[in-house]
Design an enzyme around this catalytic site. Sequence first.
Site, PDB file in Angstrom:
ATOM      1  CD1 TRP A  79      21.228   5.291 -19.995  1.00  0.00           C
ATOM      2  CD2 TRP A  79      19.987   4.326 -18.407  1.00  0.00           C
ATOM      3  NE1 TRP A  79      21.766   5.619 -18.779  1.00  0.00           N
ATOM      4  CE2 TRP A  79      21.044   5.030 -17.788  1.00  0.00           C
ATOM      5  CE3 TRP A  79      19.081   3.632 -17.598  1.00  0.00           C
ATOM      6  CZ2 TRP A  79      21.209   5.070 -16.405  1.00  0.00           C
ATOM      7  CZ3 TRP A  79      19.244   3.662 -16.225  1.00  0.00           C
ATOM      8  CH2 TRP A  79      20.310   4.384 -15.637  1.00  0.00           C
TER       9      TRP A  79
ATOM     10  CE1 TYR B  76       6.483  -7.858 -13.577  1.00  0.00           C
ATOM     11  CE2 TYR B  76       7.130  -7.593 -11.271  1.00  0.00           C
ATOM     12  CZ  TYR B  76       6.317  -7.251 -12.355  1.00  0.00           C
ATOM     13  OH  TYR B  76       5.332  -6.301 -12.192  1.00  0.00           O
TER      14      TYR B  76
ATOM     15  NE  ARG C  86       8.610  -0.769 -22.486  1.00  0.00           N
ATOM     16  CZ  ARG C  86       9.289  -1.389 -23.447  1.00  0.00           C
ATOM     17  NH1 ARG C  86       8.822  -1.386 -24.706  1.00  0.00           N
ATOM     18  NH2 ARG C  86      10.417  -2.015 -23.177  1.00  0.00           N
TER      19      ARG C  86
ATOM     20  N   GLY D  81       0.778  -1.232   0.000  1.00  0.00           N
ATOM     21  CA  GLY D  81       0.000   0.000   0.000  1.00  0.00           C
ATOM     22  C   GLY D  81       0.809   1.281   0.000  1.00  0.00           C
TER      23      GLY D  81
ATOM     24  CG  HIS E  55       9.280   0.836 -13.877  1.00  0.00           C
ATOM     25  ND1 HIS E  55       8.922   0.666 -12.559  1.00  0.00           N
ATOM     26  CD2 HIS E  55       9.153  -0.378 -14.456  1.00  0.00           C
ATOM     27  CE1 HIS E  55       8.582  -0.588 -12.349  1.00  0.00           C
ATOM     28  NE2 HIS E  55       8.706  -1.251 -13.474  1.00  0.00           N
TER      29      HIS E  55
ATOM     30  CG  LEU F 101       3.519   4.084  -9.075  1.00  0.00           C
ATOM     31  CD1 LEU F 101       3.494   5.598  -9.172  1.00  0.00           C
ATOM     32  CD2 LEU F 101       4.283   3.472 -10.257  1.00  0.00           C
ATOM     33  CB  VAL F 102       0.108   0.516  -7.836  1.00  0.00           C
ATOM     34  CG1 VAL F 102      -1.330   0.103  -8.148  1.00  0.00           C
ATOM     35  CG2 VAL F 102       0.963   0.426  -9.111  1.00  0.00           C
ATOM     36  N   GLY F 103      -0.183   1.642  -4.850  1.00  0.00           N
ATOM     37  CA  GLY F 103      -0.962   1.722  -3.599  1.00  0.00           C
ATOM     38  C   GLY F 103      -1.357   3.150  -3.268  1.00  0.00           C
TER      39      GLY F 103
ATOM     40  CE  LYS G 290      18.687   8.280 -16.852  1.00  0.00           C
ATOM     41  NZ  LYS G 290      18.838   7.592 -18.141  1.00  0.00           N
TER      42      LYS G 290
HETATM   43  P1  NAP Z   1       6.519  -0.153  -5.531  1.00  0.00           P
HETATM   44  O1  NAP Z   1       6.259   1.303  -5.614  1.00  0.00           O
HETATM   45  O2  NAP Z   1       7.914  -0.659  -5.517  1.00  0.00           O
HETATM   46  O3  NAP Z   1       5.747  -0.738  -4.245  1.00  0.00           O
HETATM   47  C1  NAP Z   1       5.943  -2.070  -3.891  1.00  0.00           C
HETATM   48  C2  NAP Z   1       5.174  -2.300  -2.616  1.00  0.00           C
HETATM   49  O4  NAP Z   1       5.347  -3.656  -2.208  1.00  0.00           O
HETATM   50  C3  NAP Z   1       5.673  -1.411  -1.473  1.00  0.00           C
HETATM   51  O5  NAP Z   1       4.581  -0.991  -0.683  1.00  0.00           O
HETATM   52  C4  NAP Z   1       6.570  -2.361  -0.686  1.00  0.00           C
HETATM   53  O6  NAP Z   1       6.641  -2.041   0.698  1.00  0.00           O
HETATM   54  C5  NAP Z   1       5.818  -3.660  -0.862  1.00  0.00           C
HETATM   55  N1  NAP Z   1       6.694  -4.810  -0.633  1.00  0.00           N
HETATM   56  C6  NAP Z   1       7.788  -5.167  -1.346  1.00  0.00           C
HETATM   57  N2  NAP Z   1       8.336  -6.281  -0.803  1.00  0.00           N
HETATM   58  C7  NAP Z   1       7.567  -6.621   0.275  1.00  0.00           C
HETATM   59  C8  NAP Z   1       7.615  -7.653   1.251  1.00  0.00           C
HETATM   60  N3  NAP Z   1       8.568  -8.589   1.236  1.00  0.00           N
HETATM   61  N4  NAP Z   1       6.670  -7.674   2.216  1.00  0.00           N
HETATM   62  C9  NAP Z   1       5.693  -6.731   2.243  1.00  0.00           C
HETATM   63  N5  NAP Z   1       5.574  -5.729   1.348  1.00  0.00           N
HETATM   64  C10 NAP Z   1       6.511  -5.678   0.380  1.00  0.00           C
HETATM   65  O7  NAP Z   1       5.806  -0.909  -6.725  1.00  0.00           O
HETATM   66  P2  NAP Z   1       4.489  -0.526  -7.563  1.00  0.00           P
HETATM   67  O8  NAP Z   1       4.944   0.033  -8.873  1.00  0.00           O
HETATM   68  O9  NAP Z   1       3.538   0.231  -6.704  1.00  0.00           O
HETATM   69  O10 NAP Z   1       3.902  -1.982  -7.850  1.00  0.00           O
HETATM   70  C11 NAP Z   1       2.740  -2.430  -7.192  1.00  0.00           C
HETATM   71  C12 NAP Z   1       2.212  -3.599  -8.014  1.00  0.00           C
HETATM   72  O11 NAP Z   1       1.949  -3.158  -9.348  1.00  0.00           O
HETATM   73  C13 NAP Z   1       3.221  -4.743  -8.118  1.00  0.00           C
HETATM   74  O12 NAP Z   1       2.538  -5.988  -7.985  1.00  0.00           O
HETATM   75  C14 NAP Z   1       3.774  -4.593  -9.535  1.00  0.00           C
HETATM   76  O13 NAP Z   1       4.206  -5.840 -10.048  1.00  0.00           O
HETATM   77  C15 NAP Z   1       2.578  -4.057 -10.264  1.00  0.00           C
HETATM   78  N6  NAP Z   1       2.878  -3.339 -11.515  1.00  0.00           N
HETATM   79  C16 NAP Z   1       3.672  -2.220 -11.497  1.00  0.00           C
HETATM   80  C17 NAP Z   1       3.943  -1.560 -12.710  1.00  0.00           C
HETATM   81  C18 NAP Z   1       4.804  -0.323 -12.769  1.00  0.00           C
HETATM   82  O14 NAP Z   1       5.077   0.160 -13.877  1.00  0.00           O
HETATM   83  N7  NAP Z   1       5.225   0.234 -11.652  1.00  0.00           N
HETATM   84  C19 NAP Z   1       3.406  -2.044 -13.907  1.00  0.00           C
HETATM   85  C20 NAP Z   1       2.601  -3.180 -13.872  1.00  0.00           C
HETATM   86  C21 NAP Z   1       2.341  -3.823 -12.664  1.00  0.00           C
HETATM   87  P3  NAP Z   1       7.757  -0.969   1.205  1.00  0.00           P
HETATM   88  O15 NAP Z   1       7.322   0.354   0.690  1.00  0.00           O
HETATM   89  O16 NAP Z   1       7.713  -1.085   2.691  1.00  0.00           O
HETATM   90  O17 NAP Z   1       9.069  -1.422   0.610  1.00  0.00           O
HETATM   91  O1  GFB Z   2      10.243   0.947 -17.522  1.00  0.00           O
HETATM   92  P1  GFB Z   2      11.383   0.180 -18.085  1.00  0.00           P
HETATM   93  O2  GFB Z   2      12.661   0.183 -17.305  1.00  0.00           O
HETATM   94  O3  GFB Z   2      10.995  -1.340 -18.250  1.00  0.00           O
HETATM   95  O4  GFB Z   2      11.639   0.752 -19.565  1.00  0.00           O
HETATM   96  P2  GFB Z   2      10.209  -2.104 -19.401  1.00  0.00           P
HETATM   97  C1  GFB Z   2      12.789   0.351 -20.262  1.00  0.00           C
HETATM   98  C2  GFB Z   2      12.825   1.056 -21.619  1.00  0.00           C
HETATM   99  O5  GFB Z   2      13.082   2.465 -21.423  1.00  0.00           O
HETATM  100  C3  GFB Z   2      13.985   0.520 -22.454  1.00  0.00           C
HETATM  101  C4  GFB Z   2      14.370   2.807 -21.975  1.00  0.00           C
HETATM  102  O6  GFB Z   2      13.667   0.640 -23.821  1.00  0.00           O
HETATM  103  C5  GFB Z   2      15.115   1.482 -22.069  1.00  0.00           C
HETATM  104  O7  GFB Z   2      16.109   1.536 -23.101  1.00  0.00           O
HETATM  105  N1  GFB Z   2      15.009   3.804 -21.097  1.00  0.00           N
HETATM  106  C6  GFB Z   2      15.538   4.976 -21.513  1.00  0.00           C
HETATM  107  C7  GFB Z   2      15.149   3.713 -19.766  1.00  0.00           C
HETATM  108  N2  GFB Z   2      16.041   5.666 -20.480  1.00  0.00           N
HETATM  109  C8  GFB Z   2      15.803   4.900 -19.366  1.00  0.00           C
HETATM  110  C9  GFB Z   2      16.050   5.094 -17.970  1.00  0.00           C
HETATM  111  O8  GFB Z   2      16.616   6.110 -17.531  1.00  0.00           O
HETATM  112  N3  GFB Z   2      15.620   4.120 -17.106  1.00  0.00           N
HETATM  113  C10 GFB Z   2      14.994   2.987 -17.558  1.00  0.00           C
HETATM  114  N4  GFB Z   2      14.598   2.067 -16.652  1.00  0.00           N
HETATM  115  N5  GFB Z   2      14.755   2.746 -18.887  1.00  0.00           N
HETATM  116  C11 GFB Z   2       9.520  -3.519 -17.332  1.00  0.00           C
HETATM  117  C12 GFB Z   2       9.680  -4.926 -16.791  1.00  0.00           C
HETATM  118  O9  GFB Z   2       9.918  -3.507 -18.676  1.00  0.00           O
HETATM  119  O10 GFB Z   2       8.155  -3.117 -17.312  1.00  0.00           O
HETATM  120  C13 GFB Z   2       9.177  -4.987 -15.385  1.00  0.00           C
HETATM  121  O11 GFB Z   2      11.056  -5.313 -16.856  1.00  0.00           O
HETATM  122  C14 GFB Z   2       7.831  -4.312 -15.225  1.00  0.00           C
HETATM  123  O12 GFB Z   2       9.114  -6.333 -14.984  1.00  0.00           O
HETATM  124  C15 GFB Z   2       7.714  -3.011 -15.990  1.00  0.00           C
HETATM  125  O13 GFB Z   2       6.819  -5.153 -15.607  1.00  0.00           O
HETATM  126  C16 GFB Z   2       6.295  -2.498 -16.004  1.00  0.00           C
HETATM  127  O14 GFB Z   2       8.944  -1.420 -19.734  1.00  0.00           O
HETATM  128  O15 GFB Z   2      11.175  -2.397 -20.502  1.00  0.00           O
END
Ligand code: NAP
Ligand code: GFB
Length: 317
Positions: free
Chosen positions: A204, A139, A211, A12, A182, A15-17, A190
């Site tokens: 990068w 993952y 996306r 919670g 991400h 980011l999503v929470g 940056k």
């Molecule tokens: P996040 O900001 O890194 O948050 C992750 C959350 O999980 C934090 O609240 C963290 O708690 C908690 N957590 C991690 N390890 C834990 C553990 N061992 N026990 C209890 N809590 C734990 O990630 P998010 O982006 O919000 O992702 C939330 C969900 O959305 C995930 O299931 C992710 O796979 C999914 N999702 C994310 C993206 C994206 O682009 N970000 C895209 C698609 C799906 P702490 O804050 O205490 O560390």
């Molecule tokens: O969000 P991202 O790291 O993950 O995006 P994915 C990666 C893409 O962004 C690549 C470009 O094409 C990188 O070359 N990029 C450019 C950068 N500049 C940057 C930078 O400063 N940081 C990052 N991180 N990328 C993830 C999965 O894939 O998508 C995870 O690996 C998760 O598991 C997430 O599901 C939603 O979109 O490639």
Amino acid sequence: MGEKKVILVTGGSGLVGQGIRMAAEKNPVADEEFIYLTSRDADLTNREETKAAFEKHKPTHVIHLAAKVGGLYGNMRANLQFFRTNMQINDNVLSVAHEMGCKKVVSCLSTCIFPDKTTYPIDETMVHNGPPHDSNFGYSYAKRMIDVMNRGFNSDGSVCFTSVVPTNVFGPFDNFNLEEGHVMPGLIHKIYKCKRDNTPLTVWGTGSALRQFIYSVDLGKLFLWVLRNYNETAPIILSVSEEDEISIKRAAELVAQGYDFKGEFIYDTTRSDGQHKKTASNKKLLQLHPEFKFTPIDQAIRETCQWFEANYEIARK
Ligand code: NAP
Ligand code: GFB
């Protein structure tokens, strides 16, 4: 007034929470109580701690977000850890939720878990149709097992364990760490520093990867809609439309606009592009929830840049 719901949001604090919290606070419903867990409340890789958290809060519903999460480069460095940690968390949360009689659990997959070799647009029926992209196989397989467990727990028809499939999410409270986070938070972090230090931006990869990005504020609202209205076992994709897909280069330009940064872009092609595209269809969502309106991406990016600037000291980076 309906029966009181106690909704436990694992993960919670992330980011999503936080997106869900903002949506729930903006439109509260009388019979819904939300509890937002962080890893400090319980390490969900530990079954005893998971059980203790459920016994303490006695949830009727769960939004399961907790996971080891990272961007492309974090995943490439630690696929086995992403697999094992997320398998532990997911098995503990789903099995304890079932044991404790939770009526509904909404878990979180991701559009990056779909088969790498696929036709487009990707839809919800394609989750298991082939291996995921190699960069994040750990993952991806752990996430796919959520769907398998949901089918198992739902088999007697007494509960609803389902899942959503967000595309790349960004917004306030994101992880802005450059190596583990991400792309969108990476670019925001940056370009904030490039503007401050008058230095060129290094993107990068080639910038040609494509996306779809969803604003966490919008995703929060959609999670509440799913919690209240969506009861299929099959996952549902939560994404902007195919035509809203943009290149990484375009994302960088939009972030630069958000900061009014006019400096040079340098492309570091020694860095992987990861998946070229993972274009997903939101047709199922729009058929079930046709009135939903997504925030325009330039507005969402501008708001996130403003949040990052105002919260620079406390932001995860
Ligand atoms: P996040 O900001 O890194 O948050 C992750 C959350 O999980 C934090 O609240 C963290 O708690 C908690 N957590 C991690 N390890 C834990 C553990 N061992 N026990 C209890 N809590 C734990 O990630 P998010 O982006 O919000 O992702 C939330 C969900 O959305 C995930 O299931 C992710 O796979 C999914 N999702 C994310 C993206 C994206 O682009 N970000 C895209 C698609 C799906 P702490 O804050 O205490 O560390
Ligand atoms: O969000 P991202 O790291 O993950 O995006 P994915 C990666 C893409 O962004 C690549 C470009 O094409 C990188 O070359 N990029 C450019 C950068 N500049 C940057 C930078 O400063 N940081 C990052 N991180 N990328 C993830 C999965 O894939 O998508 C995870 O690996 C998760 O598991 C997430 O599901 C939603 O979109 O490639």
